[in-house]
Write an enzyme that holds these catalytic residues in place. Structure first.
Site, mmCIF file in Angstrom:
data_model
loop_
_atom_site.group_PDB
_atom_site.id
_atom_site.type_symbol
_atom_site.label_atom_id
_atom_site.label_comp_id
_atom_site.label_asym_id
_atom_site.label_seq_id
_atom_site.Cartn_x
_atom_site.Cartn_y
_atom_site.Cartn_z
ATOM 1 N N LYS A 27 0.837 -1.200 0.000
ATOM 2 C CA LYS A 27 0.000 0.000 0.000
ATOM 3 C C LYS A 27 0.873 1.252 0.000
ATOM 4 C CE LYS A 27 -3.699 -0.516 2.495
ATOM 5 N NZ LYS A 27 -4.261 -0.773 3.818
ATOM 6 N N ARG A 97 -3.144 3.298 8.650
ATOM 7 C CA ARG A 97 -3.478 2.110 7.859
ATOM 8 C C ARG A 97 -2.346 1.103 7.844
ATOM 9 N NH1 ARG A 97 -4.795 4.506 2.015
ATOM 10 N NH2 ARG A 97 -6.101 2.634 1.876
ATOM 11 N N GLY A 106 -8.113 -7.051 4.530
ATOM 12 C CA GLY A 106 -8.931 -7.006 5.730
ATOM 13 C C GLY A 106 -8.368 -7.742 6.929
ATOM 14 N N MET A 108 -5.632 -7.028 8.692
ATOM 15 C CA MET A 108 -5.046 -6.189 9.734
ATOM 16 C C MET A 108 -5.909 -4.952 9.918
ATOM 17 S SD MET A 108 -1.026 -6.661 9.116
ATOM 18 C CE MET A 108 -1.178 -6.216 7.419
ATOM 19 N N ARG A 364 -3.349 -1.470 -6.241
ATOM 20 C CA ARG A 364 -2.530 -2.674 -6.127
ATOM 21 C C ARG A 364 -2.920 -3.596 -7.266
ATOM 22 N NH1 ARG A 364 -5.682 -4.657 -0.748
ATOM 23 N NH2 ARG A 364 -7.681 -4.992 -1.744
ATOM 24 N N HIS A 482 -15.491 -8.369 1.026
ATOM 25 C CA HIS A 482 -14.450 -9.267 1.525
ATOM 26 C C HIS A 482 -14.622 -10.679 0.978
ATOM 27 C CE1 HIS A 482 -12.905 -12.064 4.646
ATOM 28 N NE2 HIS A 482 -11.838 -11.305 4.485
ATOM 29 N N SER A 795 12.150 -43.869 -15.884
ATOM 30 C CA SER A 795 11.052 -43.024 -15.443
ATOM 31 C C SER A 795 11.096 -43.024 -13.927
ATOM 32 C CB SER A 795 9.725 -43.589 -15.956
ATOM 33 O OG SER A 795 8.669 -42.815 -15.430
ATOM 34 N N CYS A 862 7.006 -40.159 -13.448
ATOM 35 C CA CYS A 862 5.607 -40.580 -13.539
ATOM 36 C C CYS A 862 4.913 -40.601 -12.181
ATOM 37 C CB CYS A 862 5.492 -41.936 -14.224
ATOM 38 S SG CYS A 862 6.352 -43.237 -13.347
ATOM 39 N N TYR A 882 10.713 -35.445 -20.011
ATOM 40 C CA TYR A 882 9.272 -35.244 -19.913
ATOM 41 C C TYR A 882 8.783 -35.429 -18.482
ATOM 42 C CZ TYR A 882 8.720 -40.341 -19.631
ATOM 43 O OH TYR A 882 8.782 -41.639 -19.239
HETATM 44 P P1 ADP Z 1 -7.665 -2.426 3.926
HETATM 45 O O1 ADP Z 1 -6.255 -2.818 3.743
HETATM 46 O O2 ADP Z 1 -8.394 -3.307 4.839
HETATM 47 O O3 ADP Z 1 -8.346 -2.155 2.634
HETATM 48 P P2 ADP Z 1 -7.346 0.413 4.227
HETATM 49 O O4 ADP Z 1 -6.146 0.907 4.903
HETATM 50 O O5 ADP Z 1 -7.332 0.467 2.754
HETATM 51 O O6 ADP Z 1 -7.621 -1.051 4.731
HETATM 52 O O7 ADP Z 1 -8.542 1.263 4.811
HETATM 53 C C1 ADP Z 1 -9.856 0.838 5.086
HETATM 54 C C2 ADP Z 1 -10.846 1.788 4.436
HETATM 55 O O8 ADP Z 1 -10.657 3.134 4.883
HETATM 56 C C3 ADP Z 1 -10.708 1.817 2.943
HETATM 57 O O9 ADP Z 1 -11.976 1.802 2.380
HETATM 58 C C4 ADP Z 1 -10.008 3.099 2.657
HETATM 59 O O10 ADP Z 1 -10.354 3.615 1.408
HETATM 60 C C5 ADP Z 1 -10.487 3.998 3.785
HETATM 61 N N1 ADP Z 1 -9.464 5.014 4.095
HETATM 62 C C6 ADP Z 1 -8.214 4.756 4.508
HETATM 63 N N2 ADP Z 1 -7.513 5.899 4.639
HETATM 64 C C7 ADP Z 1 -8.341 6.897 4.292
HETATM 65 C C8 ADP Z 1 -8.187 8.327 4.196
HETATM 66 N N3 ADP Z 1 -7.032 8.936 4.473
HETATM 67 N N4 ADP Z 1 -9.246 9.041 3.814
HETATM 68 C C9 ADP Z 1 -10.401 8.421 3.519
HETATM 69 N N5 ADP Z 1 -10.613 7.104 3.574
HETATM 70 C C10 ADP Z 1 -9.595 6.337 3.960
HETATM 71 MG MG MG Z 2 -7.756 -1.000 1.230
#
Ligand code: ADP
Ligand code: MG
Ligand code: MG
Length: 924
Positions: A27, A97, A106, A108, A364, A482, A795, A862, A882
């Protein structure tokens, strides 16, 4: 200078870049990259993964130097955003984040709206001009912070239903009830203000500490909590399933908040630059007006499609972003194109629109189904975005499995009982029993019953159940929820957003259309159309050759690979199926399977029970026409291609043991052979062995009873002669099993060659054939040079080789292997993946020694390993000619072999290329 731990991004600049995933997590690295590309990204900074490791070493504390570095970067963020963290007039709020090297959707934690305190709240109210919004943000902060930072990260494990998040949600429900409203959005500013006071009290009462009213304390607490979430239970489970190392650690991203919930000109969404389920080149996503990002991902509100082109039937009236905010949509399409051009792959993005301004929050490489991976890879080559070699590496060989996987029988579907329709999140067919908890799904899976996991929505806590389930069905959530994301990653059949289902998980049932379905009831899912059926619909194998992208990619794979691909098959039907999948020969036809037919077993038994050579010859002679017919069928199905036939291998007891419990069969046989039942019993008991796997089997049989070898050789060669006369090309390769000493081989080889000569003379025809051996006893590998003086091919029988090399009985490994894997004594099951360090050496020795006396020795494998991609890579590197695997694994093997050739190109003879070229010439 000390090593940099914090990396700034924003305002068109960044310290990091996308190649720094190890340091910044996926990220963080991509946020930096997007910022450098001039894409609007809210400014922020990333704390590197090493700091996570340091945090654990430090006993769960942030070092002073790290904290200083954080605040120096926060100042930069404040400058770019024109706001100040903790400022009463113009407060900057941030999100904290998580983000590991490899995406763990989801698994962490993330905390939003950090920096809201009694001091800064009035500033937010004034700036936004929306008191309701400010208090809504505040109550979200208290909820997330108390749950993530004060409870989970603190290691508190409340009993079911006693968690702080649940308590706060209850308070909110109570408030809604008191006000007589149903939606969250119906609560007024005054309501929310009061609710926040209740929340703070509940937090203090439940957790014993007050919710921190200090922006910096919140920030530092958030950072620590994200580090701590790396070792949260579900993150650990996910890493175990996905094979992600536990020592990597997570990075932390601190980023300025932007708000999608500032009214009707604000929105949030998640999108894929192409359709992740089908691979179609259409911008595909979901959005919600006036909402925060988590609302889309959590699956609590069902979002709307992004554009007109991707609306499903029935969604005509739903407003897409394209229609609601055409200008912003156009800007988003521009970013989509820029990202695909830059990354040269499909991206999974998160965005938020704050009062008309578009902000990108994440990009990503998107997870995709096998079918989508294929189509995208091929179409991107056609678009000149990537090269063929890159395309070949884009599809995981295991993903092809999905294409070969069953679909619901379309004819049966027409008359089946369709009970609901949801979103087609993971294609293919899934049939199984309804279950309502992850635990039950696991129990079902353990007892071999396929389960359909039925949930309102899935949460990351369900990963183990989702993994165990045959298919997943949810009532809520969209294509990017999810459940959808995880299912697609695993290539599982999945339907989400099936809104008509009323699920009562406590009662283990759901109702739809006036009917109730209970745990254990059969359900059938069509994950390609999203239709749910009651009952059990037959499933049909897929036909990959109807898929043009598959055909194209496989043709590239065939041009690239240097290994030939054969199949293990002993019936003409299996052989034909394998040829359709691209097999270039048979690597193993086991003859004993042919002995079990109801019309033959009696002669087989007669042969085994015979007391004299004369009697045995008489019985064996009766088997000859059957065996010959078998080989005629196989050779015909494999015309033009080599067929390796293994002579009789299993201990004789296997053919007669069951008679001891079958009085009727026993007396039948006694009559047939003209002896008494007691005679037969005595003979069977005499055949009993303490350790049959190491007993009288393989070439040891043919040495004791040469007439068996003779008969089998005669059947093979007479079939070959007959077909040769009819101008069908045959290449029989006779394989002597279980050789450990060169003399064993010589003994059997002599019989086979003598019969070959006799048949050719008798039938006045010549044909090509080979005599070779299976290398499956460790000793054979060590004396391979001597064996290869006579053997024209080897083989590797890696099942037995692994069994005897490790001293693990394959049939008894279930008793201890689970412990071995759990305690990491072995990294993987050596019967699934070749143990390259140990058993692999035996293979290397066998190849090297064998070719030292016979340079053109043909070598294959085989064992089951021949259909496993890592093992195929090893076979390629070891110089095998093979690999041979079961028919359904042939496509996987073709692609895995191509990938191996790209990763480890071989200089010498390109066996596969030659034959492909030969085939092509013939077609013309
Ligand atoms: P995950 O890895 O579980 O997707 P994220 O870090 O992407 O977690 O964040 C969870 C949610 O919060 C996502 O929908 C993301 O877009 C939103 N979010 C994260 N940071 C911000 C921010 N700075 N402003 C607005 N929304 C945010
Ligand atoms: Mg995210
Ligand atoms: Mg064997």
């Amino acid at each position: 200078m000390a090593k940099q731990s914090v990396y700034f991004f924003g305002g068109g600049k960044a310290d990091g870049k996308s190649s720094m995933k190890n340091e910044l997590g996926g990220k963080g690295a991509n946020l930096a990259e997007m910022a450098s590309l001039g894409i609007p990204v809210p400014a922020g900074f990333t704390i590197d993964t090493d700091s996570c490791t340091a945090y654990y070493k430090n006993g769960g504390k942030l070092s002073k130097s790290l904290v200083d570095e954080m605040y120096r970067n926060l100042t930069k963020v404040e400058k770019v955003m024109g706001k100040k963290f903790g400022d009463p007039k113009n407060p900057l709020l941030v999100s904290v984040r998580s983000g590991a090297r490899q995406s763990m959707p989801g698994m962490m934690e993330t905390v939003l709206n950090v920096g809201l305190t009694s001091k800064t709240l009035p500033g937010l109210v004034a700036k936004s001009g929306d008191e309701r919004f400010a208090y809504d943000a505040y109550r979200r902060l208290i909820t997330m912070y108390s749950d993530v930072v004060m409870e989970k990260a603190a290691g508190i494990e409340p009993a079911d239903g006693e968690g702080i998040r649940g308590k706060l949600e209850e308070a909110m429900e109570a408030m809604k009830e008191a006000r007589g409203v149903t939606g969250d959005t119906d609560l007024t500013a005054a309501d929310l203000k009061e609710l926040c006071e209740q929340y703070k009290k509940l937090v203090k009462d439940t957790l014993g500490t007050a919710f921190p009213d200090d922006a910096k304390k919140q920030l530092e607490g958030g950072v620590k909590a994200v580090f701590a979430s790396w070792n949260g239970k579900r993150a650990i489970v996910y890493r175990n399933i996905e094979g992600i190392p536990h020592e990597w650690g997570t990075a932390v991203n601190v980023q300025s908040m932007v708000f999608g919930n500032l009214g009707e000109t604000s929105a949030t969404g998640v999108a894929f630059t192409r359709n992740p389920a089908t691979g179609e080149d259409k911008f595909y996503g979901e959005w919600l007006i006036n909402a925060q990002g988590e609302d889309v991902v959590a699956g609590t509100r069902t979002p709307s499609p992004l554009n007109k082109a991707t609306k499903l039937p029935g969604q005509e009236k739903v407003l897409s972003l394209e229609e609601a905010m055409p200008k912003t949509y156009k800007q988003l399409v521009g970013i989509r194109n820029k990202l695909e051009k830059h990354y040269k792959d499909m991206q999974d993005i998160e965005f938020t629109i704050e009062d008309g301004a578009l902000w990108m929050l994440q990009t990503r490489t998107g997870k995709r189904t096998g079918a989508a991976a294929l189509r995208m890879a091929v179409e991107m080559v056609d678009e000149k975005l990537i090269k063929q070699d890159v395309a070949l590496m884009r599809v995981a060989p295991e993903q092809l499995d999905e294409l070969l996987h069953p679909m619901l029988d379309a004819n049966a579907e027409k008359t089946a009982d369709a009970i609901a329709k949801g979103l087609p999140a993971g294609p293919g067919g899934g049939v199984g029993h309804a279950v309502f908890t992850s635990e039950t799904a696991q129990e079902y899976a353990k007892s071999g019953k396929p389960a359909i996991l039925v949930r309102n929505e899935t949460s990351p806590e369900d990963v183990h159940g989702m993994h165990a389930a045959e298919a997943i069905l949810t009532a809520k959530g969209g294509m990017t929820s999810h459940a959808a994301l995880v299912a697609r990653g695993w290539g599982k059949c999945c339907i989400v957003g099936c809104g008509e289902l009323k699920i009562n998980a406590a009662k283990k049932e759901f109702s739809v259309g006036g009917k109730t379905y209970k745990e254990g009831d059969y359900l059938s899912l069509n994950g390609t159309t999203g239709v749910l059926y009651a009952g059990q619909i037959p499933v049909l194998p897929a036909q990959p050759d109807k898929n043009k992208w598959y055909k194209k990619l496989m043709s590239w794979a065939d041009k690239t690979r240097q290994l030939m691909i054969r199949t293990n098959a002993e019936t003409p039907e299996d052989a034909a199926q394998a040829v359709a999948f691209g097999a270039e020969g048979i690597g193993l036809a086991r003859t004993e399977h042919m002995f079990f037919g109801p019309d033959r077993i009696i002669h087989v038994r007669e042969m085994i029970l015979a007391n004299s050579e004369e009697d045995r010859r008489a019985a064996v002679a009766k088997l000859l026409p059957f065996q010959k017919a078998d080989f005629l069928g196989i050779f015909k199905a494999m015309a033009d291609k080599p067929v390796t036939v293994r002579l009789l291998d299993p201990p004789l007891h296997e053919f007669v043991g069951s008679l001891l419990d079958d009085e009727k069969e026993l007396s039948n046989l006694a009559k047939h052979c003209g002896v008494t039942a007691a005679d037969i019993r005595a003979r069977i008991e005499a055949l009993h062995e303490f350790n049959p796997m190491l007993g009288h089997r393989g070439c040891r049989l043919g040495i004791a009873y040469p007439e068996i070898t003779e008969m089998q050789a005669r059947a093979i060669f007479e079939a070959a002669a007959e077909l040769t006369k009819k101008k069908t090309k045959v290449f029989p390769e006779v394989m002597i099993p279980l050789v450990g000493h060169p003399n064993e081989f010589r003994n059997q080889e002599a019989i086979v060659r003598r019969v070959a000569d006799e048949v050719q003379k008798d039938k006045k025809v010549t044909f090509k054939y080979m005599v070779g051996t299976m290398i499956e006893i460790p000793r054979a590998a060590l004396v391979a040079d001597k064996i290869a003086e006579g053997a024209e091919f080897f083989s590797f029988g890696t099942n037995d080789l692994t069994q005897m090399g490790f001293g693990f009985s394959r049939d008894d490994i279930g008793g201890f292997l689970p412990q071995y894997l759990k305690q990491e004594i072995l990294p993987v099951d050596p019967f699934q993946q070749i143990d390259q360090d140990g058993i692999g050496q035996l293979i290397e020795i066998g190849v090297t020694k064998g070719r030292s006396t016979r340079p053109d020795l043909k070598v294959g494998i085989c064992g089951e390993h021949g259909g496993e991609s890592n093992s195929i890579g090893f076979c390629h590197r070891t110089g095998l000619n093979y690999v041979s695997c079961s028919p359904f694994r042939v496509p996987l093997a073709r692609l895995a072999a191509a990938q191996a050739a790209l990763k480890w190109p071989r200089k010498e003879a390109k066996a596969a290329k030659k034959t492909v070229a030969r085939k092509k010439r013939k077609k013309k």
